[in-house]
Motif scaffolding. Structure first.
Motif, PDB file in Angstrom:
ATOM      1  N   VAL A 404      72.500  87.861 -12.730  1.00  0.00           N
ATOM      2  CA  VAL A 404      71.523  88.320 -13.713  1.00  0.00           C
ATOM      3  C   VAL A 404      70.672  89.410 -13.071  1.00  0.00           C
ATOM      4  N   MET A 405      70.362  90.435 -13.849  1.00  0.00           N
ATOM      5  CA  MET A 405      69.599  91.576 -13.315  1.00  0.00           C
ATOM      6  C   MET A 405      68.716  92.173 -14.392  1.00  0.00           C
ATOM      7  N   SER A 406      67.947  93.204 -14.006  1.00  0.00           N
ATOM      8  CA  SER A 406      66.960  93.760 -14.934  1.00  0.00           C
ATOM      9  C   SER A 406      67.399  95.051 -15.596  1.00  0.00           C
ATOM     10  N   ASP A 407      68.133  95.906 -14.879  1.00  0.00           N
ATOM     11  CA  ASP A 407      68.486  97.246 -15.357  1.00  0.00           C
ATOM     12  C   ASP A 407      67.229  98.042 -15.696  1.00  0.00           C
ATOM     13  N   THR A 408      66.199  97.899 -14.875  1.00  0.00           N
ATOM     14  CA  THR A 408      64.941  98.592 -15.171  1.00  0.00           C
ATOM     15  C   THR A 408      64.368  99.194 -13.900  1.00  0.00           C
ATOM     16  N   MET A 409      63.088  99.523 -13.916  1.00  0.00           N
ATOM     17  CA  MET A 409      62.432 100.202 -12.812  1.00  0.00           C
ATOM     18  C   MET A 409      61.251  99.392 -12.311  1.00  0.00           C
ATOM     19  N   ALA A 410      61.002  99.476 -11.005  1.00  0.00           N
ATOM     20  CA  ALA A 410      59.804  98.867 -10.431  1.00  0.00           C
ATOM     21  C   ALA A 410      58.600  99.721 -10.795  1.00  0.00           C
ATOM     22  N   LEU A 411      57.625  99.098 -11.449  1.00  0.00           N
ATOM     23  CA  LEU A 411      56.484  99.836 -11.983  1.00  0.00           C
ATOM     24  C   LEU A 411      55.178  99.164 -11.592  1.00  0.00           C
ATOM     25  N   THR A 412      54.090  99.828 -11.883  1.00  0.00           N
ATOM     26  CA  THR A 412      52.763  99.267 -11.677  1.00  0.00           C
ATOM     27  C   THR A 412      51.810  99.913 -12.671  1.00  0.00           C
ATOM     28  N   GLU A 413      50.827  99.172 -13.098  1.00  0.00           N
ATOM     29  CA  GLU A 413      49.812  99.703 -13.993  1.00  0.00           C
ATOM     30  C   GLU A 413      48.668 100.341 -13.216  1.00  0.00           C
ATOM     31  N   ARG A 414      48.867 100.494 -11.915  1.00  0.00           N
ATOM     32  CA  ARG A 414      47.900 101.177 -11.079  1.00  0.00           C
ATOM     33  C   ARG A 414      48.495 102.510 -10.630  1.00  0.00           C
ATOM     34  N   GLY A 415      47.707 103.574 -10.609  1.00  0.00           N
ATOM     35  CA  GLY A 415      48.188 104.827 -10.058  1.00  0.00           C
ATOM     36  C   GLY A 415      49.006 105.664 -11.018  1.00  0.00           C
ATOM     37  N   PRO A 416      49.868 106.536 -10.486  1.00  0.00           N
ATOM     38  CA  PRO A 416      50.539 107.548 -11.312  1.00  0.00           C
ATOM     39  C   PRO A 416      51.550 106.988 -12.311  1.00  0.00           C
ATOM     40  N   LEU A 417      51.996 105.753 -12.133  1.00  0.00           N
ATOM     41  CA  LEU A 417      52.973 105.170 -13.051  1.00  0.00           C
ATOM     42  C   LEU A 417      52.324 104.386 -14.189  1.00  0.00           C
ATOM     43  N   LYS A 418      51.023 104.366 -14.233  1.00  0.00           N
ATOM     44  CA  LYS A 418      50.306 103.600 -15.252  1.00  0.00           C
ATOM     45  C   LYS A 418      50.812 103.965 -16.650  1.00  0.00           C
ATOM     46  N   GLY A 419      51.123 102.939 -17.443  1.00  0.00           N
ATOM     47  CA  GLY A 419      51.573 103.138 -18.813  1.00  0.00           C
ATOM     48  C   GLY A 419      53.063 103.375 -18.967  1.00  0.00           C
ATOM     49  N   THR A 420      53.778 103.528 -17.857  1.00  0.00           N
ATOM     50  CA  THR A 420      55.215 103.790 -17.937  1.00  0.00           C
ATOM     51  C   THR A 420      55.969 102.528 -18.335  1.00  0.00           C
ATOM     52  N   ILE A 421      56.870 102.671 -19.297  1.00  0.00           N
ATOM     53  CA  ILE A 421      57.711 101.559 -19.752  1.00  0.00           C
ATOM     54  C   ILE A 421      59.143 101.834 -19.321  1.00  0.00           C
ATOM     55  N   GLY A 422      59.735 100.923 -18.581  1.00  0.00           N
ATOM     56  CA  GLY A 422      61.123 101.088 -18.158  1.00  0.00           C
ATOM     57  C   GLY A 422      62.089 100.406 -19.094  1.00  0.00           C
TER      58      GLY A 422
END
Length: 528
Positions: A404-422
């Motif tokens: 089982v896997m995610s097929d997505t991206m490691a993200l954070t709501e802190r810093g430049p990736l804030k708001g990004t949806i993978g």
């Protein structure tokens, strides 16, 4: 003397065996003892009675290649117990690449200010180490990057010299730390590559002991051809095969999942070493630009944008008989939702049908307009659809070979990736597996489910000291409450962390403590 003793947990060792109650002692980043440790000295003791402890979860298929460079905190992953992930999937990897080429738009996230200063695969891994990721990262080299480094956006048949140059780059990537080779045969430029080219490059991975992971060429009407090509390639190359997100898509016949499994097990009886994985969700996500036929992509983004301005060429694009989703040809626009856009962020969360009505245009024209308006960032547009069926997901989960896997991206709501949806499952895929499919529905039991995201991927990747709780292994660990673990993300709120994850350790260092993420980033690049 231990650095940490985790007291009284129900130990799921990752093998699929039943849980047993024990203390776990950690010293110098590794598991130093398992048993009764009440008399032992420890700098920190954690009471885990009534909780389960498992090996840190391993995500065998992600697209965090660039996000981990932009911000290595990876909160979306570590807060759900993921301690290792595998990037470079579906033919997309950050290296090798041509300096100053179109890789900035192709890779995405250039808008967060990351300077692409690397060229070789080894230089990319060095840059990744400098980013200090919070979790461990293993990297595959992607066919798309290899093709781009040799041929740019040219679609002509590869010459013998082209293929020889590609072989050298794949060999170099393995010399510098790649653990596998991947293809995305439904995406540009993989969809323009013949089987012969893929087989030659896959043979390099086989010689180097790497894994060949493929997003097959088709998973709907021509699903059997897509999976048979993957099996044939592995057989010819002598490679170990990992079929990514195996579940068929909308448009495939009702028997497709069952038939696909028959094809795999038949090939296995003939000597092909094959494994597969699934996304624990019936929603599928991808880049919107993938709806275009290969000819529309040749020459790069600038040429594609020019074609999108031509009404006659737009009609040819809409007449494409094999778009990436059959939902498009069936005009099921209510089942397709915009997931990410910079220029048209106000439309995120709306269906394509709704966007078409708001703009008073045909939904297909709305799609092409969104691509055109996104400009140089068109490759960053994401959409999602209900392309899978829950019945197919369950059928796969009941198969012992399934991971089982995610097929997505490691993200954070802190810093430049804030708001990004993978993706819709990016913040809660492990908790959806353990909460929804295990506790609520009983599709598989807890020890078995844990093995699908710990020891099984570790064995597939050749990670001998991760994926199990045993003395001497690296202390990648997750403590969770099996009774309350729950995916709290939703279609309207996809960036919510799950419930029930209490402690997470990466290489013996706490990254989640009593459910709270700290600022530790102790991950390592796991070179091959």
């Amino acid at each position: 003397m231990f650095d940490i003793v985790i007291v009284g947990a129900e130990v799921l060792d990752g093998t699929g065996a039943d849980a047993f109650v024990a203390d776990v002692g950690v010293r110098d980043g590794r598991i130093a003892a398992i048993g009764e440790l009440s008399a032992a000295s420890a700098a920190d003791r954690i009471d885990a009675r009534g909780r389960h402890i498992a090996p840190g979860f391993i995500d065998i298929h992600t697209h965090s290649d660039f996000t981990l460079i932009a911000d290595g905190r990876a909160d979306s992953q570590v807060c759900q117990g993921v301690t290792t992930e595998v990037i470079g999937q579906c033919g997309f990897s950050c290296a090798p690449m041509r300096i100053g080429g179109e890789g900035r738009a192709f890779l995405g996230y250039a808008e967060v200010g990351v300077d692409i200063s690397w060229n070789s695969f080894g230089q990319y891994l060095e840059r990744l180490e400098q980013a200090r990721p919070a979790l461990n990262v293993a990297a595959f080299v992607g066919h798309g990057a290899i093709h781009g480094a040799v041929k740019g956006d040219e679609a002509a048949t590869s010459t013998a010299d082209d293929i020889a140059a590609m072989v050298r780059l794949v060999e170099e990537a393995f010399d510098q730390g790649a653990r596998g080779f991947s293809t995305g045969l439904e995406y540009w430029p993989g969809n323009a590559a013949p089987l012969e080219e893929i087989a030659v490059l896959t043979a390099v991975a086989a010689r180097r002991g790497g894994l060949y992971a493929t997003h097959v060429r088709n998973r709907d009407i021509d699903y059997a051809l897509g999976f048979t090509e993957a099996l044939t390639t592995a057989r010819q190359a002598g490679a170990r095969l990992q079929i990514s997100h195996i579940q068929p898509k909308f448009g495939a016949p009702a028997h497709a999942m069952h038939h696909t499994l028959e094809l795999l097990y038949s090939a296995e009886r003939e000597g092909v070493d094959v494994g597969f994985d699934v996304i624990p969700h019936d929603w599928s996500h991808t880049t919107m630009v993938s709806v275009l036929p290969p000819w529309a992509r040749e020459g790069g983004t600038a040429r594609t944008l020019e074609r999108l301005k031509d009404s006659a060429l737009r009609q040819r694009m809409k007449d494409n008989p094999k778009p990436i989703w059959r939902l498009v040809t069936a005009r099921r626009w209510d089942d397709i939702v915009l997931l990410r856009s910079v220029v048209n962020a106000a439309f995120v969360g709306l269906t394509i049908a709704e966007i078409g009505r708001m703009r008073n245009v045909d939904p297909y024209d709305a799609v092409l307009d969104l691509l055109l308006e996104e400009g140089d960032g068109m490759s960053l547009l994401m959409w999602t659809s209900r392309s899978f069926t829950d019945a197919d997901v369950c059928m796969c989960l009941r198969e012992a070979k399934c991971m089982v896997m995610s097929d997505t991206m490691a993200l954070t709501e802190r810093g430049p990736l804030k708001g990004t949806i993978g993706s819709l499952s990016g913040y809660g895929w492990t908790s959806r597996l353990l909460g929804h499919y295990v506790r609520e529905r009983g599709v598989l039991d807890l020890p078995d489910a844990v093995s699908r995201i710990t020891s099984k991927p570790a064995e597939r990747l050749g990670l001998k000291d991760r994926g199990r709780i045993r003395t001497g292994a690296w202390a990648d660990l997750v403590v969770f409450d099996a009774g309350t673990i729950e995916d709290r993300s939703s279609f309207l709120s996809p960036l919510r962390h799950p419930a029930g994850i209490e402690h997470v350790f990466v290489n013996g260092m706490s990254v989640v403590n009593h459910g709270k993420r700290n600022d530790a980033q102790p991950g390592r690049v796991l070179r091959g």
